[in-house]
Design an enzyme around this catalytic site. Structure first.
Site, PDB file in Angstrom:
ATOM      1  N   ARG A 176      15.434   6.355 -41.195  1.00 51.55           N
ATOM      2  CA  ARG A 176      13.993   6.309 -41.136  1.00 51.55           C
ATOM      3  C   ARG A 176      13.672   4.655 -41.164  1.00 51.55           C
ATOM      4  O   ARG A 176      12.804   4.273 -40.434  1.00 51.55           O
ATOM      5  CB  ARG A 176      13.121   6.985 -41.886  1.00 51.55           C
ATOM      6  CG  ARG A 176      13.119   8.496 -41.454  1.00 51.55           C
ATOM      7  CD  ARG A 176      12.037   9.496 -42.262  1.00 51.55           C
ATOM      8  NE  ARG A 176      12.175  10.758 -41.708  1.00 51.55           N
ATOM      9  CZ  ARG A 176      11.832  11.964 -42.307  1.00 51.55           C
ATOM     10  NH1 ARG A 176      11.055  11.593 -43.438  1.00 51.55           N
ATOM     11  NH2 ARG A 176      11.683  13.137 -41.578  1.00 51.55           N
ATOM     12  N   TYR A 227      11.989  10.042 -32.817  1.00 51.51           N
ATOM     13  CA  TYR A 227      13.317  10.577 -33.575  1.00 51.51           C
ATOM     14  C   TYR A 227      13.348  10.388 -35.099  1.00 51.51           C
ATOM     15  O   TYR A 227      12.573   9.582 -35.664  1.00 51.51           O
ATOM     16  CB  TYR A 227      14.635  10.411 -33.089  1.00 51.51           C
ATOM     17  CG  TYR A 227      15.347   9.056 -32.750  1.00 51.51           C
ATOM     18  CD1 TYR A 227      14.779   7.931 -33.374  1.00 51.51           C
ATOM     19  CD2 TYR A 227      16.299   8.920 -31.747  1.00 51.51           C
ATOM     20  CE1 TYR A 227      15.240   6.864 -33.251  1.00 51.51           C
ATOM     21  CE2 TYR A 227      16.968   7.597 -31.549  1.00 51.51           C
ATOM     22  CZ  TYR A 227      16.185   6.625 -32.453  1.00 51.51           C
ATOM     23  OH  TYR A 227      16.964   5.271 -32.083  1.00 51.51           O
ATOM     24  N   GLU A 228      13.911  10.994 -35.886  1.00 49.19           N
ATOM     25  CA  GLU A 228      13.933  11.129 -37.405  1.00 49.19           C
ATOM     26  C   GLU A 228      12.719  11.257 -37.882  1.00 49.19           C
ATOM     27  O   GLU A 228      12.443  10.829 -38.743  1.00 49.19           O
ATOM     28  CB  GLU A 228      14.480   9.673 -37.901  1.00 49.19           C
ATOM     29  CG  GLU A 228      15.746   9.119 -37.575  1.00 49.19           C
ATOM     30  CD  GLU A 228      17.014   9.983 -37.433  1.00 49.19           C
ATOM     31  OE1 GLU A 228      16.687  10.939 -38.382  1.00 49.19           O
ATOM     32  OE2 GLU A 228      17.816   9.717 -36.794  1.00 49.19           O
ATOM     33  N   GLY A 229      12.045  12.358 -37.224  1.00 48.51           N
ATOM     34  CA  GLY A 229      10.690  12.956 -37.782  1.00 48.51           C
ATOM     35  C   GLY A 229       9.522  12.063 -36.756  1.00 48.51           C
ATOM     36  O   GLY A 229       9.378  10.717 -37.006  1.00 48.51           O
TER      37      GLY A 229
END
Lengths: 593, 593
Positions: free
Chosen positions: A294, A434-436
């Site tokens: 993140r 991406y990555e949340g």
């Protein structure tokens, strides 16, 4: 074709004038003298400028191709990856015992920015390997570390993270991939994973997949998820490569951008996997990787903004169009350069003030990670955990917006692929997802991080801002007015929003969640406001101390003033939205949309 | 693949409940009874949904190809174009004497939205033809009208506009294309034009290029520019096609989006051209086309937002992920649909409230065009001229942002081309750039339109808002609080910004121009605020009158309340930026960036 210049001078300013890294008592920081960091940054900058940047367009236009299960990366990627590997860059901030150079994260971050700015799709190959190696380092057995880390630290082998399945991304509890225990202690992994960056490619001799799966009979939902090491080629006792594992690439996705990175559908067909960490504690192990990712993604946002800004600036200086309304600036030419026009200035100043603020924010965050890892500083760990969704969500949203602004400076040429400005926006776009996805970051911030450890870390953040203001007020009325007062007002807005959540979120959590996205953005603005207040102070101090490069420091002050006046006041709008609560947001029945 | 549903019910609401078109005394409006407009909208909607929408992805993936000077459009385009032509849609609002149906612009606008939402790249072919025909209609000789209009109105021939050259776009005074007068009264046109949409293609038997060029010896700069008709095939006396003119396509540009439209480099090599309008008055003639195009481009912004929103909404209802924090909503499923989550709601409500507000704004604008053209209403003409840059700049910026929000709802799938959400953003992106980049729109608004006719039109706008508030206040406290008060506050902000420009722009024009972009956005917000106040009133009136479809009208009220609370207050932030003037924007020397 766009070009890239490594912003090493600006990085040195943040490291030494602002953060004063050598004065921090963090193990390893004592070595970070200006000459030393300069040497590293210059070297990495050269690589970024001369090797990676020229491959950025190549990666975008050629993309990756899949033929007979083999993925071919774009022309030149393999040779460049060898160069990165030979220079030891992937292991820059990895432990020496596994072949790394043990540099602090703050140096890895500065270097990472340059690599990512010059070629985001390329940099993901070793970036993700770093994340996977970190997870093994934190959660692996000694044997696993010895088996995998040396080759991953060197990037002889690369790594991936396998979370998403076609029907579930954010809600990993719905996962279907299963891991059946075998007599020898290994597991048979079966299932399909999608969106696997660098899932298959031709630049390393092995790929170490970290795969989330459920052991049958385990707890329901997210509590029954475990993490597994699934190498593409099994590793024999002597460390050499053995047989091909039951994992294969199903297809490469056609994406909007980052074409140079192979985004794969991965099929696990009874593949041999090894438990990493504890059974059913896969999310914990995964979050080691995820938190690092993140922060890395936040940096991607700012790094694309930086690259796009550099080119927009050059274009604005070169392209002649129209005349300065206050008087001709280029009398010998047919027109004045774009940069004379106030609205172009506004756009460039938005970009410049964001990028420099974001860089300071990233590097400041990295010092906290170093303090957490190297000095076991729990407060620093808590603070960076609080700020992780802000870094990810705010820097990628804003970074993306800046690439759009940079593209806009080019007018029609910005829309033509040949000029390269479209790629910055298309590549940057994924970072918001991406990555949340950023909405999930906002949820993490408001739903989890704010209340973590009894709200201790958010209070620490407010204290930090307050203390900075108190310590620096009253010495220079102009600085107080231009920097400290706006920061104070913005911080007050942020506190008021936190207060609103406390008072109204209890009776209806939707009152808090409806404002989560605005809160993430206002938090980001306050962080950049703090960074600019710190940079402003550092610039003022340098000028007072008689620094010779007055234009550099005056420019910092002017850029900071711009941010404080034109960007930071956005907190008031965010606050007003937050304080309107859930009523208008949740008013409609789903059927009435 | 995305789908599209024609929003005919919402359009009927705007036409009849809000604008009450039949009550306006504009020639032709007396025929616009609800049954009549419904029949047209349903028919156009069917075409959009079943013919154009399915070709949208095809256009994006296939693009246009150039081979031996011939441009091939994507599979299915030609047949669809025939269908559009056979239905008489291109001439819907064109004069009957040239084969059109003489409908008002307000109907053309509603139909145009559906065509553009379903397939923007395709719709440009006849959209640009419409613009070129309008220019000939307004400025052509009787002979020119008779020669070109019937075939252009039917779209048997299509049209283009040729402005940009490699070194000049906004600053057309730098133009190099020349037009040499010939003995027969025609001109020889020589030069290169770029970014020519529909410059060459295989869907019509002739292409009528309108080309800006300079007649040698004429005035310098923009005052020496003339407009010419340059047909691809010369038209013989009897109206049949003669020899091929000296115009050819150099290449097709690789763009970020609108791949279905062929964007050409056009080379004029002593091509035969005919003066349209007067010598050196080319800009005036061109602006007939340009103003129409700017409104059309504003619509493109909102139309892509609409199409993207429709799909995001469906996805949010279908995709199961996570649980509603206030209580499970889908107990029989493994998770709740995305739409239960407040942050997804926020995003959908942003999209919905924008799109519906923008649609009303577009249609309202079209009634003013009709009033100007059909009733020779100079005030309406002045007001729509003032609002043109707002429609273009605000609706395309915001429309683009909404496509990004819609894409975000899809998470990772939004980034994969197969799902189609990326195309909406990539197509919508151009609308912020062409027909005058949005920074130029802001400049036009603040530098030219505000002061036009002594500021009469902006004063008329403020009066209009004030009168609306006065006429409708005091009848319903809830409506006053939710709609009129926010509108009043926002309008006050806008007036304060105008006042700031007057007071500070005189001593330094940069004080006005530094705030021009913010002004354009705050103006847009006030317009949408006014639209929502009008729609709110219409919905309230309908409910009071006992309308049976209460859910529809309640939804309008709820959506309006959302806009007033969450979007409209942005005016305060814009005002604060504007009032900071030029100091921070212009602080740096170009060399110090």
């Amino acid at each position: 074709m766009p070009s890239y210049t490594a912003p090493t001078k600006d990085m040195q300013f943040v490291l030494h004038d602002v953060l004063k890294v050598t004065e921090k008592s963090i193990p390893g920081y004592e070595d970070l003298e200006a000459d030393f960091t300069s040497a590293i940054l210059e070297e990495a900058g050269k690589l970024a400028t001369s090797v990676l940047a020229p491959l950025n367009t190549v990666g975008d236009t050629e993309g990756c191709t899949l033929e007979n299960g083999v993925v071919r990366t774009p022309t030149g990627f393999k040779a460049a990856f060898d160069q990165i590997r030979e220079g030891g860059w992937p292991g820059l901030d990895m432990p020496e015992e596994y072949g790394g150079q043990n540099m602090p994260c703050v140096i890895g971050t500065a270097v990472g920015e340059m690599f990512s700015s010059s070629n985001m799709a390329f940099t993901m190959y070793h970036g993700l390997t770093h994340g996977a190696a970190s997870a093994i380092l934190a959660h692996g057995s000694q044997a696993q570390k010895e088996t995998y880390l040396p080759n991953m630290v060197s990037c002889e082998w690369t790594g991936t993270m396998n979370l998403t399945e076609p029907h579930c991304g954010t809600d990993l509890g719905l996962m279907r991939t299963k891991a059946e225990p075998q007599a020898d202690g290994s597991y048979r992994i079966t299932g399909q994973k999608i969106f696997i960056s660098a899932g298959e490619h031709d630049m390393s001799s092995n790929i170490i997949h970290l795969v989330l799966a459920k052991i049958p009979g385990g707890p329901e939902g997210i509590k029954g998820v475990s993490l597994f090491i699934v190498p593409k080629f099994l590793v024999k006792e002597d460390g050499t490569l053995g047989e091909r594992n039951g994992v294969s690439v199903g297809k490469i996705e056609e994406k909007m951008g980052i074409h140079g990175n192979s985004t794969c559908v991965m099929n696990y067909d009874g593949a041999t996997g090894y438990l990493l960490g504890e059974e059913h504690k896969g999310m914990r192990a995964m979050f080691t990787m995820m938190n690092e990712a993140r922060l890395g993604v936040g940096m991607q946002g700012m790094s694309q903004a930086e690259a796009a800004y550099q080119n927009a600036l050059e274009y604005a200086k070169d392209r002649l169009q129209g005349r300065d309304v206050t008087g001709v600036k280029n009398p010998d030419g047919p027109a004045d350069p774009l940069i004379v026009h106030p609205d172009i200035r506004r756009s460039l100043m938005d970009q410049k003030s964001f990028v420099e603020g974001a860089r300071a924010f990233m590097l400041w965050g990295a010092t906290m990670i170093d303090a957490a890892h190297r000095s076991h500083d729990k407060d620093a760990d808590g603070l960076v955990s609080l700020l992780t969704p802000v870094i990810k969500g705010f820097l990628t949203d804003q970074g993306y917006d800046m690439t759009i602004k940079a593209q806009q400076v080019y007018g029609g040429h910005g829309y033509i692929e040949e000029w390269g400005m479209s790629q910055f926006t298309r590549d940057a776009r994924i970072a918001m997802i991406y990555e949340g996805a950023n909405g999930v970051q906002a949820l993490d911030l408001v739903g989890r991080k704010l209340a973590q450890d009894g709200g201790k870390h958010v209070m620490a953040f407010f204290d930090l801002v307050k203390t900075f203001i108190k310590d620096n007020a009253g010495q220079d009325a102009e600085y107080d007015r231009a920097f400290l007062e706006p920061l104070k007002a913005a911080s007050k807005d942020l506190q008021a929003a936190g207060m609103y959540f406390m008072q109204n979120g209890m009776k209806n959590p939707n009152n808090a969640l409806s404002g989560s996205y605005d809160f993430m953005h206002m938090f980001g603005h306050v962080c950049l406001g703090l960074m600019w207040a710190k940079m402003g102070k550092a610039a003022r101090d340098a000028l007072a101390a008689g620094a010779s490069d007055t234009a550099f420091y005056e420019t910092k002050l002017a850029t900071g003033r711009y941010y404080m006046v034109r960007q930071l006041p956005a907190t008031a709008l965010h606050l007003s939205r937050i304080q309107s609560g859930a009523d208008t947001v949740m008013a409609l029945d789903a059927a009435n949309f």
